[in-house]
Scaffold this active site. Structure first.
Site, short mmCIF file in Angstrom:
data_model
loop_
_atom_site.label_atom_id
_atom_site.label_comp_id
_atom_site.label_asym_id
_atom_site.label_seq_id
_atom_site.Cartn_x
_atom_site.Cartn_y
_atom_site.Cartn_z
CG HIS A 309 23.98 -8.05 32.64
ND1 HIS A 309 24.27 -8.57 32.24
CD2 HIS A 309 24.60 -8.41 33.15
CE1 HIS A 309 24.80 -8.91 31.13
NE2 HIS A 309 25.95 -8.08 31.67
CG ASP A 367 30.21 -3.88 36.77
OD1 ASP A 367 30.12 -3.68 36.85
OD2 ASP A 367 31.90 -4.14 37.41
C1 SDX Z 1 28.35 -4.22 33.25
O1 SDX Z 1 26.06 -5.40 29.19
C2 SDX Z 1 27.08 -6.20 29.60
O2 SDX Z 1 27.25 -7.27 29.18
C3 SDX Z 1 27.72 -4.80 30.81
C4 SDX Z 1 28.38 -6.36 31.65
C5 SDX Z 1 30.33 -6.08 31.00
O3 SDX Z 1 31.02 -6.88 31.04
O4 SDX Z 1 30.04 -5.76 29.34
O5 SDX Z 1 28.48 -7.46 31.83
C6 SDX Z 1 29.40 -4.61 32.74
O6 SDX Z 1 28.07 -3.10 32.38
C7 SDX Z 1 28.17 -5.06 34.10
C8 SDX Z 1 26.34 -4.42 34.69
C9 SDX Z 1 27.17 -3.16 35.68
N1 SDX Z 1 25.56 -2.05 36.38
C10 SDX Z 1 24.66 -1.76 37.33
O7 SDX Z 1 25.42 -3.06 38.00
C11 SDX Z 1 24.12 -1.51 37.36
C12 SDX Z 1 23.11 -1.61 38.57
N2 SDX Z 1 21.76 -2.49 37.32
C13 SDX Z 1 21.39 -1.53 36.38
O8 SDX Z 1 21.16 -0.35 36.45
C14 SDX Z 1 20.64 -2.74 35.65
O9 SDX Z 1 20.07 -3.58 36.03
C15 SDX Z 1 21.82 -2.43 34.45
C16 SDX Z 1 22.13 -1.27 33.79
C17 SDX Z 1 22.65 -3.53 34.86
C18 SDX Z 1 20.20 -3.29 33.55
O10 SDX Z 1 19.11 -2.58 32.94
P1 SDX Z 1 18.17 -2.71 31.86
O11 SDX Z 1 18.55 -4.11 31.40
O12 SDX Z 1 17.70 -1.34 31.54
O13 SDX Z 1 17.14 -3.63 33.14
P2 SDX Z 1 15.93 -2.24 33.71
O14 SDX Z 1 16.53 -1.56 33.97
O15 SDX Z 1 14.75 -3.22 32.34
O16 SDX Z 1 15.20 -3.13 34.74
C19 SDX Z 1 14.12 -3.85 34.57
C20 SDX Z 1 13.52 -3.75 36.18
C21 SDX Z 1 13.38 -2.34 36.44
O17 SDX Z 1 12.07 -2.31 37.44
P3 SDX Z 1 10.60 -2.08 36.81
O18 SDX Z 1 10.41 -0.41 36.21
O19 SDX Z 1 10.44 -2.82 35.96
O20 SDX Z 1 9.83 -2.44 38.15
O21 SDX Z 1 14.70 -4.16 37.72
C22 SDX Z 1 14.85 -3.08 38.12
C23 SDX Z 1 14.31 -1.83 36.91
O22 SDX Z 1 14.16 -0.79 38.01
N3 SDX Z 1 16.39 -3.01 38.20
C24 SDX Z 1 16.71 -2.81 38.97
C25 SDX Z 1 18.09 -2.69 39.53
N4 SDX Z 1 18.69 -2.94 37.92
C26 SDX Z 1 17.37 -3.53 37.70
N5 SDX Z 1 16.72 -2.13 40.86
C27 SDX Z 1 17.08 -1.96 41.44
N6 SDX Z 1 18.41 -2.22 41.25
C28 SDX Z 1 19.20 -2.36 40.41
N7 SDX Z 1 19.83 -3.38 40.49
#
Ligand code: SDX
Length: 433
Positions: A309, A367
């Site tokens: 998140h 989710d």
């Molecule tokens: C919702 O914003 C809100 O409030 C949203 C929400 C709401 O109520 O409105 O809470 C609802 O959208 C919840 C989130 C649902 N999405 C998912 O579950 C999809 C999976 N999650 C990711 O796509 C991600 O965690 C996000 C999009 C939710 C957040 O992305 P960020 O903040 O841009 O985080 P990031 O991509 O910078 O991640 C930091 C690191 C990265 O690794 P490095 O490049 O540093 O090595 O963490 C990794 C990312 O690759 N990472 C994950 C991951 N999420 C982040 N790796 C594997 N699986 C994941 N789910």
């Protein structure tokens, strides 16, 4: 907002500097107000994805991502989930305080008076393919509402804003339920005003004309709880979309349709549907290690959906509440063990002990479990994000209303850092190699 402290930014190699006010809110990090910085020292700020950028001053929802705290108008989500109802939370988000008994009765009557759709809107459904994704239908039908309510499109008129808010909150469950009925070729069910908001949705979704519908109070309570948990969440992507659309003066129906479109993405509200697909593909606990290796492989684009998140770097409090509700619903349905829930819980346990996820502070978000409970309640995966949109409409409308009531409101227009070609002259094609 208050603040006497300042931040001074000095451009090294020049005599330019600017002193910016440091502002404090009620809770959360201070912000420094950069509005005069460009005029003072000629530079922009750069924050792609708006990770640390406060886009507005809001009184609606507060999140502490490190502590896993979520407050709606100051009330902890855990207390509202246990003691309130979705319609009462709608009143709270829109008006700022919990309603008196009379205020609630008036509010409920107002919502119930608007939950039917104009009969011509039924024709819109016939234009879709039977297998249209419910989110495609919601985008289209909600946007089309602006063609039916010319009496409430003046966004500068408080009465127009009030009635539009009622219409949107009241109609989205009907629009979503009819999208499902259209998918399966069953007759549309009209709302029944003896039911609560959540009960009405379950009725329109599951009932059929030849039979009396038997409401299951445990499932109705679970539906109400799920709606409460999804109602608002500060300046998330879809809410920011609604605010940006609303800042141009676009009508509220168009703004909410934009929010639905933004929520649809798998990184946002589409994640609940993606979690179910992910769990189904993993299939068995023995396949978890290989799946997680794929996720950790930088050349792979697999994500652990339902994890991570932008704000929560701790457990999403909503995930904990939904996980517990999962057990209650499965028990009520007599489902001794749900292989998907067992798989999800094992996946969570392994991931939370895996350095890759621990180092990146990746925890289950709202989710991760919501799809499991919705599937157990008889919803197809294609409806999961539509349900999120039904619940989030009150949050979008509340944030849009707050923005429109802000006397300082102005059109949103971010800038950029340009890294394209420097200025150059056109070369006629005859002179090109
Ligand atoms: C919702 O914003 C809100 O409030 C949203 C929400 C709401 O109520 O409105 O809470 C609802 O959208 C919840 C989130 C649902 N999405 C998912 O579950 C999809 C999976 N999650 C990711 O796509 C991600 O965690 C996000 C999009 C939710 C957040 O992305 P960020 O903040 O841009 O985080 P990031 O991509 O910078 O991640 C930091 C690191 C990265 O690794 P490095 O490049 O540093 O090595 O963490 C990794 C990312 O690759 N990472 C994950 C991951 N999420 C982040 N790796 C594997 N699986 C994941 N789910």
């Amino acid at each position: 907002m208050s603040g006497k402290r300042t931040v001074t930014v000095t451009l090294d190699g020049s005599n330019k500097s600017t002193t910016l006010p440091l502002l404090s809110g009620t809770l959360g990090p201070d912000v420094f107000d950069i509005r005069k910085m460009y005029n003072d020292i000629g530079v922009f700020t750069f924050d792609p994805g708006y990770g640390i950028t406060a886009s507005c001053d809001s009184k609606i929802t507060f999140i502490d991502g490190d502590e896993g705290v979520l407050l709606y108008r100051g009330y902890p989500i855990e207390q509202l989930a246990e003691k309130s109802t979705f319609l009462e939370v709608c009143y709270l988000l829109l008006n700022g305080d919990l309603p008196s008994p009379q205020e609630f009765r008036n509010f409920e009557a107002g919502v119930m008076r608007h939950n039917m759709l104009h009969e011509q809107i039924r024709q819109f459904y016939n234009g879709f393919r039977r297998d249209a994704h419910p989110m495609a239908v919601m985008c289209g039908v909600i946007g089309a509402l602006s063609a039916f309510y010319h009496d409430s499109l003046d966004v500068n008129d408080p009465e127009s804003r009030r009635i539009s808010a009622f219409r949107l909150i009241a109609k989205v469950p009907t629009i979503a339920a009819w999208a499902y009925k259209y998918n399966i070729g069953q007759p549309f069910m009209y709302p029944k005003n003896g039911y609560s908001y959540a009960e009405n949705f379950l009725y329109m979704f599951h009932a059929v004309p030849p039979e009396d519908y038997k409401m299951n109070p445990v499932l109705a309570r679970a539906m109400d709880l799920i709606m409460i948990l999804h109602a608002d969440h500060e300046q998330n992507a879809s809410t920011s979309t609604v605010r940006l659309a609303g800042s141009t003066g676009a009508n509220p129906f168009a703004c909410i349709a934009a929010g639905v479109a933004s929520l649809w993405g798998p990184a946002h509200g589409g994640a609940n549907e993606a979690v179910l697909k992910m769990l189904t593909e993993i299939g068995h606990v023995k396949n978890i290690p290989a799946f997680l290796e794929d996720v950790k492989d930088r050349n792979n684009h697999a994500k652990l959906m339902g994890f991570g998140h932008r704000v929560y770097k701790n457990y999403d409090p909503r995930a904990k509440i939904i996980q517990k509700a999962c057990h209650d619903v499965l028990a009520e349905l007599g489902i001794k063990d749900d292989p998907l829930l067992d798989l999800a819980m094992e996946l969570e346990k392994i991931a939370l002990n895996d350095k890759y996820f621990v180092d990146r502070k990746l925890y289950p978000n709202v989710d991760f479990y919501s799809g499991i409970i919705l599937k157990a309640m008889g919803f197809p995966t294609s409806m999961f994000t539509a349900l999120f949109a039904v619940s989030r409409t009150v949050g979008w409308v509340s944030q849009w209303k707050e923005m429109m009531e802000d006397p300082g409101q102005r059109i949103g227009r971010p800038r950029q850092i340009y890294t394209g070609a420097p200025q150059r002259d056109y070369v006629p094609i005859a002179q090109r190699a």
